[in-house]
Design a protein around this motif. Structure first.
Motif, PDB file in Angstrom:
ATOM      1  N   ILE A 132      -7.421  -9.442  -2.455  1.00  9.25           N
ATOM      2  CA  ILE A 132      -6.978  -9.767  -1.288  1.00  9.25           C
ATOM      3  C   ILE A 132      -7.359 -10.070  -0.228  1.00  9.25           C
ATOM      4  CG2 ILE A 132      -5.454  -8.600  -2.085  1.00  9.25           C
ATOM      5  CD1 ILE A 132      -5.569  -5.523  -0.817  1.00  9.25           C
ATOM      6  N   GLY A 133      -9.248  -9.687  -0.558  1.00 11.52           N
ATOM      7  CA  GLY A 133     -10.052  -9.891   0.475  1.00 11.52           C
ATOM      8  C   GLY A 133      -9.641  -8.652   1.603  1.00 11.52           C
ATOM      9  N   MET A 134     -10.561  -9.169   2.769  1.00 18.77           N
ATOM     10  CA  MET A 134     -10.406  -8.331   4.282  1.00 18.77           C
ATOM     11  C   MET A 134      -9.272  -8.335   5.054  1.00 18.77           C
ATOM     12  SD  MET A 134     -14.019  -6.636   4.300  1.00 18.77           S
ATOM     13  CE  MET A 134     -14.520  -6.469   5.533  1.00 18.77           C
ATOM     14  N   GLN A 135      -8.894  -9.083   4.865  1.00 18.39           N
ATOM     15  CA  GLN A 135      -7.567  -9.441   5.592  1.00 18.39           C
ATOM     16  C   GLN A 135      -5.948  -9.555   4.182  1.00 18.39           C
ATOM     17  OE1 GLN A 135      -7.832 -11.315   9.174  1.00 18.39           O
ATOM     18  NE2 GLN A 135      -5.374 -10.954   9.833  1.00 18.39           N
ATOM     19  N   MET A 161      -3.540   6.599   3.945  1.00 19.32           N
ATOM     20  CA  MET A 161      -5.063   5.159   4.315  1.00 19.32           C
ATOM     21  C   MET A 161      -5.046   5.036   5.412  1.00 19.32           C
ATOM     22  SD  MET A 161      -6.041   2.424   2.562  1.00 19.32           S
ATOM     23  CE  MET A 161      -6.857   3.238   0.628  1.00 19.32           C
ATOM     24  N   PHE A 162      -3.799   4.547   5.615  1.00 14.62           N
ATOM     25  CA  PHE A 162      -3.841   3.515   6.996  1.00 14.62           C
ATOM     26  C   PHE A 162      -3.720   4.636   8.061  1.00 14.62           C
ATOM     27  CE2 PHE A 162      -0.587   0.590   4.230  1.00 14.62           C
ATOM     28  CZ  PHE A 162      -1.697   0.242   3.803  1.00 14.62           C
ATOM     29  N   GLY A 163      -3.058   5.999   8.114  1.00 16.69           N
ATOM     30  CA  GLY A 163      -2.419   6.536   9.096  1.00 16.69           C
ATOM     31  C   GLY A 163      -4.090   7.648   9.226  1.00 16.69           C
ATOM     32  N   MET A 164      -5.148   7.428   8.197  1.00 19.61           N
ATOM     33  CA  MET A 164      -6.660   8.365   8.614  1.00 19.61           C
ATOM     34  C   MET A 164      -7.189   7.385   9.382  1.00 19.61           C
ATOM     35  SD  MET A 164      -8.827   8.821   4.999  1.00 19.61           S
ATOM     36  CE  MET A 164     -10.273   9.187   5.416  1.00 19.61           C
ATOM     37  N   ARG A 175     -13.752   2.990  13.193  1.00 13.16           N
ATOM     38  CA  ARG A 175     -12.846   1.806  12.977  1.00 13.16           C
ATOM     39  C   ARG A 175     -13.333   0.808  11.337  1.00 13.16           C
ATOM     40  NH1 ARG A 175     -13.691  -3.580  15.656  1.00 13.16           N
ATOM     41  NH2 ARG A 175     -11.534  -4.161  16.224  1.00 13.16           N
ATOM     42  N   ILE A 176     -13.028   1.322  10.751  1.00 12.27           N
ATOM     43  CA  ILE A 176     -13.092   0.767   9.550  1.00 12.27           C
ATOM     44  C   ILE A 176     -11.957   0.101   8.706  1.00 12.27           C
ATOM     45  CG2 ILE A 176     -12.653   1.872   6.364  1.00 12.27           C
ATOM     46  CD1 ILE A 176     -14.407   4.606   7.775  1.00 12.27           C
ATOM     47  N   LEU A 177     -10.953  -0.052   9.848  1.00 12.59           N
ATOM     48  CA  LEU A 177      -9.590  -0.602   9.280  1.00 12.59           C
ATOM     49  C   LEU A 177      -8.785  -0.751  10.970  1.00 12.59           C
ATOM     50  CD1 LEU A 177      -7.026   0.479   8.072  1.00 12.59           C
ATOM     51  CD2 LEU A 177      -8.002   0.662   6.277  1.00 12.59           C
ATOM     52  N   SER A 178      -8.303  -1.629  10.914  1.00  8.83           N
ATOM     53  CA  SER A 178      -7.010  -1.275  11.597  1.00  8.83           C
ATOM     54  C   SER A 178      -5.717  -2.374  11.423  1.00  8.83           C
ATOM     55  CB  SER A 178      -7.547  -2.624  12.864  1.00  8.83           C
ATOM     56  OG  SER A 178      -6.887  -4.117  12.327  1.00  8.83           O
ATOM     57  N   ILE A 184      -3.819  -5.597   7.741  1.00  4.75           N
ATOM     58  CA  ILE A 184      -4.516  -4.988   7.748  1.00  4.75           C
ATOM     59  C   ILE A 184      -5.654  -5.808   7.680  1.00  4.75           C
ATOM     60  CG2 ILE A 184      -5.233  -2.952   6.031  1.00  4.75           C
ATOM     61  CD1 ILE A 184      -2.446  -2.441   7.313  1.00  4.75           C
ATOM     62  N   LYS A 185      -6.741  -5.264   8.417  1.00  5.56           N
ATOM     63  CA  LYS A 185      -7.709  -6.209   9.194  1.00  5.56           C
ATOM     64  C   LYS A 185      -8.904  -5.020   8.494  1.00  5.56           C
ATOM     65  CE  LYS A 185     -10.613  -8.882  11.709  1.00  5.56           C
ATOM     66  NZ  LYS A 185     -10.996  -9.324  12.999  1.00  5.56           N
ATOM     67  N   ARG A 186      -9.510  -5.171   7.428  1.00  5.36           N
ATOM     68  CA  ARG A 186     -11.066  -4.600   7.475  1.00  5.36           C
ATOM     69  C   ARG A 186     -11.777  -4.136   8.123  1.00  5.36           C
ATOM     70  NH1 ARG A 186     -12.998  -4.021   1.218  1.00  5.36           N
ATOM     71  NH2 ARG A 186     -14.335  -3.161   2.776  1.00  5.36           N
TER      72      ARG A 186
END
Length: 281
Positions: A132-135, A161-164, A175-178, A184-186
């Motif tokens: 799924i890549g980085m985004q 995970m998103f909340g973390m 800033r590991i992901l937004s 979602i962007k890694r």
């Protein structure tokens, strides 16, 4: 034994995020050489624990997956005996509040490990890089995780995970992901000289785990076994920077005359865990 059995199961977190002050409490408990049931640990640390579940087991398992503690309890009884790892000991001494980006990134990289990390984190940040890549959207991630695990839970498999990575009480600093709406962007792990000893320690710990009897390995074999570059989120040119960084720190020697490149281990992870904060500015 399958790979996934060597990682924390998809629901280990019981939907709780790893709050930094609770991770600190676990480290201090381990440093005091204490042991006990989750209920007893909750009383000692202040980490909440209900009658049948609570944050205490989740935080304990997060700390395990992040490579901060090891569980040295005997047998499968209720009593747990957490002991600090070299990483956990340095964090407790140098960054007990988990305020440094480096601390959060190294804990994250450990949580994504193929062995002893957490299954959903490994799949998302490791093999998920190819799928799924980085985004990607939340739905794309959930469909991928369901295919990868063969599980069909009613709720999203990403869990907290998103909340973390979006909560200041947890790992938002790194800033590991937004998360923006459903997308979602890694972000790749930072290419900073100040992170060099941390990357050396983490890389060598992977080398020692996956290639314990070897001193040399090709970059492709190392990546196939550990997913190191994909978990870091690095592209080809960024990987070259990382190899230079490790070589400059005398952790490895890189033979660029061979194809694929050959990595020779020149040191041990233990030589770097104590100094991971020395070069931070």
């Amino acid at each position: 034994m399958t790979d996934s059995s060597l990682r924390l199961p998809h629901n280990f977190h019981q939907t709780f995020i790893p709050e930094k002050h609770y991770l600190t409490a676990i480290l201090r408990y381990a440093a005091d050489d204490l042991s006990g049931s989750f209920t007893e640990m909750s009383d000692e640390t202040g980490i909440p624990m209900g009658k049948s579940s609570g944050k205490m087991p989740a935080i304990f398992n997060y700390a395990l997956g992040m490579g901060l503690i090891e569980d040295q309890s005997k047998g499968r009884g209720a009593e747990k005996k957490p002991c600090l790892t070299p990483f956990g000991r340095t964090v407790l001494l140098e960054d007990p509040n988990f305020s440094e980006e480096l601390t959060q990134w190294l804990a994250h990289l450990n949580l994504c490990r193929r062995f002893h990390g957490a299954d959903i984190w490994f799949l998302t940040f490791g093999p998920g890089q190819d799928a799924i890549g980085m985004q990607f959207s939340k739905d794309e991630l959930d469909q991928y995780l369901r295919r990868a695990t063969g599980k069909r839970p009613k709720k999203t498999m990403a869990g907290p995970m998103f909340g973390m990575y979006d909560d200041p009480a947890s790992f938002k600093t790194s800033r590991i992901l937004s998360v923006e709406n459903e997308m979602i962007k890694r972000f790749p792990a930072p290419l900073l000289d100040g992170f060099s000893d941390g990357y050396c320690a983490h890389f060598l710990s992977l080398f020692e785990k996956h290639f314990s009897r070897e001193r040399q390995v090709t970059v492709t074999d190392f990546e196939s076994e550990t997913y190191w570059g994909r978990i870091g989120g690095w592209n080809e040119s960024q990987m070259e920077f990382i190899w230079d960084l490790l070589q400059n720190k005398k952790a490895v020697d890189v033979d660029r005359q061979m194809n694929p490149w050959i990595i020779t281990r020149k040191s041990d992870a233990s030589a770097y865990w104590r100094t991971i904060y020395d070069d931070l500015v």
